[in-house]
Design an enzyme around this catalytic site. Structure first.
Site, PDB file in Angstrom:
ATOM      1  N   TYR A  69       1.697 -44.639  10.122  1.00 28.69           N
ATOM      2  CA  TYR A  69       3.038 -44.832  10.658  1.00 28.69           C
ATOM      3  C   TYR A  69       2.976 -45.942  11.695  1.00 28.69           C
ATOM      4  O   TYR A  69       2.113 -45.921  12.577  1.00 28.69           O
ATOM      5  CB  TYR A  69       3.542 -43.535  11.292  1.00 28.69           C
ATOM      6  CG  TYR A  69       4.913 -43.609  11.922  1.00 28.69           C
ATOM      7  CD1 TYR A  69       5.069 -43.535  13.300  1.00 28.69           C
ATOM      8  CD2 TYR A  69       6.060 -43.734  11.139  1.00 28.69           C
ATOM      9  CE1 TYR A  69       6.329 -43.584  13.883  1.00 28.69           C
ATOM     10  CE2 TYR A  69       7.325 -43.780  11.719  1.00 28.69           C
ATOM     11  CZ  TYR A  69       7.449 -43.706  13.092  1.00 28.69           C
ATOM     12  OH  TYR A  69       8.702 -43.752  13.675  1.00 28.69           O
ATOM     13  N   ASP A  92      -3.010 -51.285  14.631  1.00 29.02           N
ATOM     14  CA  ASP A  92      -1.940 -50.584  15.348  1.00 29.02           C
ATOM     15  C   ASP A  92      -2.605 -49.552  16.261  1.00 29.02           C
ATOM     16  O   ASP A  92      -2.976 -48.476  15.814  1.00 29.02           O
ATOM     17  CB  ASP A  92      -0.987 -49.923  14.347  1.00 29.02           C
ATOM     18  CG  ASP A  92       0.093 -49.131  15.054  1.00 29.02           C
ATOM     19  OD1 ASP A  92       1.010 -48.628  14.355  1.00 29.02           O
ATOM     20  OD2 ASP A  92       0.023 -48.981  16.291  1.00 29.02           O
ATOM     21  N   LYS A 124       2.762 -46.263  24.178  1.00 33.18           N
ATOM     22  CA  LYS A 124       2.390 -44.960  24.742  1.00 33.18           C
ATOM     23  C   LYS A 124       1.697 -45.061  26.098  1.00 33.18           C
ATOM     24  O   LYS A 124       2.337 -45.300  27.120  1.00 33.18           O
ATOM     25  CB  LYS A 124       1.573 -44.185  23.703  1.00 33.18           C
ATOM     26  CG  LYS A 124       2.409 -43.867  22.438  1.00 33.18           C
ATOM     27  CD  LYS A 124       1.616 -43.094  21.419  1.00 33.18           C
ATOM     28  CE  LYS A 124       2.342 -43.009  20.095  1.00 33.18           C
ATOM     29  NZ  LYS A 124       3.417 -42.002  20.076  1.00 33.18           N
TER      30      LYS A 124
HETATM   31  P1  KE4 Z   1       7.431 -45.773  19.081  1.00 34.86           P
HETATM   32  O1  KE4 Z   1       8.435 -46.748  18.520  1.00 34.86           O
HETATM   33  O2  KE4 Z   1       7.759 -44.329  18.744  1.00 34.86           O
HETATM   34  O3  KE4 Z   1       7.147 -45.986  20.576  1.00 34.86           O
HETATM   35  O4  KE4 Z   1       6.012 -46.115  18.391  1.00 34.86           O
HETATM   36  C1  KE4 Z   1       5.932 -46.104  16.983  1.00 34.86           C
HETATM   37  C2  KE4 Z   1       4.492 -45.879  16.582  1.00 34.86           C
HETATM   38  C3  KE4 Z   1       3.750 -46.960  16.126  1.00 34.86           C
HETATM   39  N1  KE4 Z   1       2.454 -46.816  15.771  1.00 34.86           N
HETATM   40  C4  KE4 Z   1       1.838 -45.616  15.861  1.00 34.86           C
HETATM   41  C5  KE4 Z   1       0.398 -45.512  15.465  1.00 34.86           C
HETATM   42  C6  KE4 Z   1       2.554 -44.476  16.329  1.00 34.86           C
HETATM   43  O5  KE4 Z   1       1.917 -43.275  16.407  1.00 34.86           O
HETATM   44  C7  KE4 Z   1       3.896 -44.605  16.691  1.00 34.86           C
HETATM   45  C8  KE4 Z   1       4.727 -43.427  17.170  1.00 34.86           C
HETATM   46  N2  KE4 Z   1       4.087 -42.150  17.082  1.00 34.86           N
HETATM   47  C9  KE4 Z   1       4.963 -41.016  16.930  1.00 34.86           C
HETATM   48  C10 KE4 Z   1       4.079 -39.764  16.771  1.00 34.86           C
HETATM   49  N3  KE4 Z   1       3.595 -39.630  15.450  1.00 34.86           N
HETATM   50  C11 KE4 Z   1       5.926 -40.872  18.067  1.00 34.86           C
HETATM   51  C12 KE4 Z   1       6.651 -39.547  18.118  1.00 34.86           C
HETATM   52  C13 KE4 Z   1       8.032 -39.649  17.561  1.00 34.86           C
HETATM   53  O6  KE4 Z   1       8.265 -40.345  16.558  1.00 34.86           O
HETATM   54  O7  KE4 Z   1       8.901 -39.005  18.164  1.00 34.86           O
END
Ligand code: KE4
Length: 430
Positions: free
Chosen positions: A143, A238, A266
């Site tokens: 993701y 990533d 994060k």
């Molecule tokens: P954000 O746009 O949510 O800040 O980051 C996206 C993203 C990009 N790359 C990786 C490896 C990530 O894990 C994420 C976001 N992680 C999720 C948890 N699986 C955030 C939680 C959510 O979507 O509410």
């Protein structure tokens, strides 16, 4: 008796889609009603009904120092009186860029954005602008945020909702996203051979958190590095989850592999909205206003967010010993969980790297998405709620990683392990 959380959830659903501002929070894959939080400190969350929980989500990664760490709160308090946003350059943006470059291998120039999604979208656009190529290669179950190009065989919430491809993503976008199973080098080599000179970037989570925790096979990252170098493909790590978590320099430091671009999020914001992308100067110099790849953001480099982020990164850089402690204590958690399952005859797979781990409700090894999908998600749902009832707050999905903070102590691990054994027994009616 109806809890306050349930009352609030019913109210939220009337004005917010699904009652949440991010799908995974809705408990859709584990059932039940989400807990609404009121406050948190250290390793503990307190919900709106006053119930306390030991936190293994830590805001999906950012709270590596635990909740409300003094070093971050003090930095935010110090910055607050001088306005919340300028929309103009500030000294602290130089300071945090320098800190990121000092900690993260391979970053010569870096641009701040406001989320991991923005970081990944921007990195792919820069790779396309730099190479003049259109296609990208990602891995099933990884993701990279909710950018259109990534919602193909995506992980995390997209996977949890059982909708691997999102509605609203056009065929035109999807045709430029190629996918391969994680850890499958033959598939990667075949896709590269079938698309000569067409692939701008290969993007992956160097350690996957978004199908549950999946570890790169020995040699996998090194071979991807070789293939990208040989074929002029921009290798993007990533590290939104793994950055500053697996080591000060993230997975690049841990595995000794340097990507061409790295995306971050994060932890970088200390809990406030910060993302970043950076890497080789010859690629980053394609970014506007110096180059022709446009990317912008009203709140990018926000003074309060950079105050929080810089404080957290500075603390991590000055205390490398905390990574050794995170390794030890998360090892106790993972090994203890694995032993409890084995003692109960369940032999579940527990994958861990550093302070990230997942318990897969399957006895099969889990090396990719197809393996992860063998997990018994119904049993996982029962376990999740049994743990919640015992004050242990896990990710409400089998397909997420758990995160440990430095606020975790041996006494708290003992609490977790006691609850884990009881919850496993309850979930399986043993
Ligand atoms: P954000 O746009 O949510 O800040 O980051 C996206 C993203 C990009 N790359 C990786 C490896 C990530 O894990 C994420 C976001 N992680 C999720 C948890 N699986 C955030 C939680 C959510 O979507 O509410």
């Amino acid at each position: 008796m109806i809890s306050t959380s349930e009352t609030l959830f019913a109210q939220a659903q009337t004005i917010i889609p699904g009652g949440v501002n991010s799908p995974v929070r809705a408990f859709r894959s584990v059932g039940g009603s989400p807990v609404f939080m009121h406050s948190a400190e250290g390793a503990w969350l307190t919900d709106v009904d006053g119930n306390r929980y030991l936190d293994f989500i830590n805001s999906w990664g950012p709270m590596i120092l635990g909740h409300a760490p003094a070093v971050v709160l003090d930095a935010v308090r110090e910055a607050l009186p001088r306005s919340l946003s300028f929309g103009a350059p500030t000294r602290r943006e130089i300071d945090i860029a320098a800190q990121i470059i000092k900690m993260v291998p391979g970053i010569e120039k870096v641009r701040l954005v406001n989320s991991g999604t923005e970081a990944c979208m921007s990195a792919v656009r820069v790779a396309r602008g730099y190479t003049g190529r259109a296609k990208i290669l990602k891995f099933e179950g990884c993701y990279h945020g909710h950018g259109d190009a990534f919602l193909i065989a995506a992980g995390s919430g997209a996977l949890t909702l059982g909708e691997p491809d999102s509605a609203g993503v056009t065929r035109g976008v999807a045709q430029d996203t190629l996918t391969a199973p994680y850890n499958d080098l033959l598939a990667v080599e075949a896709i590269i051979a079938a698309n000569p000179g067409q692939i701008a970037a290969l993007i992956l989570e160097p350690v996957v958190g978004n199908m549950g925790l999946v570890v790169p096979a020995d040699g996998f990252l090194a071979r991807l590095r070789e293939l990208c170098t040989a074929h002029g493909i921009v290798l993007i790590f990533d590290e939104v989850m793994t950055g500053f978590r697996l080591a000060p320099g993230g997975a690049q430091e841990l595995y000794g592999i340097t990507a061409d671009l790295v995306t971050l999020g994060k932890i970088i914001g200390g809990g406030l909205p910060v993302g970043a992308y950076g890497g080789r100067a010859d690629i980053m110099n394609c970014v506007a206003p110096v180059g022709k790849v446009y990317q912008a953001g009203t709140l990018s480099g926000n003074p309060i967010a950079t105050a929080a982020g810089l404080a957290q990164l500075g603390y991590l850089a000055e205390h490398p010993e905390l990574y050794t402690e995170l390794e030890r204590i998360t090892g106790r958690i993972a090994d203890g969980t694995r032993q409890i399952a084995a003692d109960l005859g369940l032999h579940y797979t527990v994958n861990r790297v550093g302070s990230m781990f997942s318990v897969f409700f399957t006895s099969r090894p889990v090396h990719n998405l197809a393996d992860a999908k063998h997990a018994d998600t119904a049993a996982f749902g029962r376990y999740f709620h049994a743990m919640l009832q015992r004050g242990i707050y896990l990710a409400p999905s089998q397909f997420e990683a758990l995160f440990v903070s430095i606020a975790m102590t041996d006494e708290l691990v003992d609490l977790y392990l006691t609850a884990c054994r009881e919850a496993m027994i309850e979930a399986h009616s043993l």
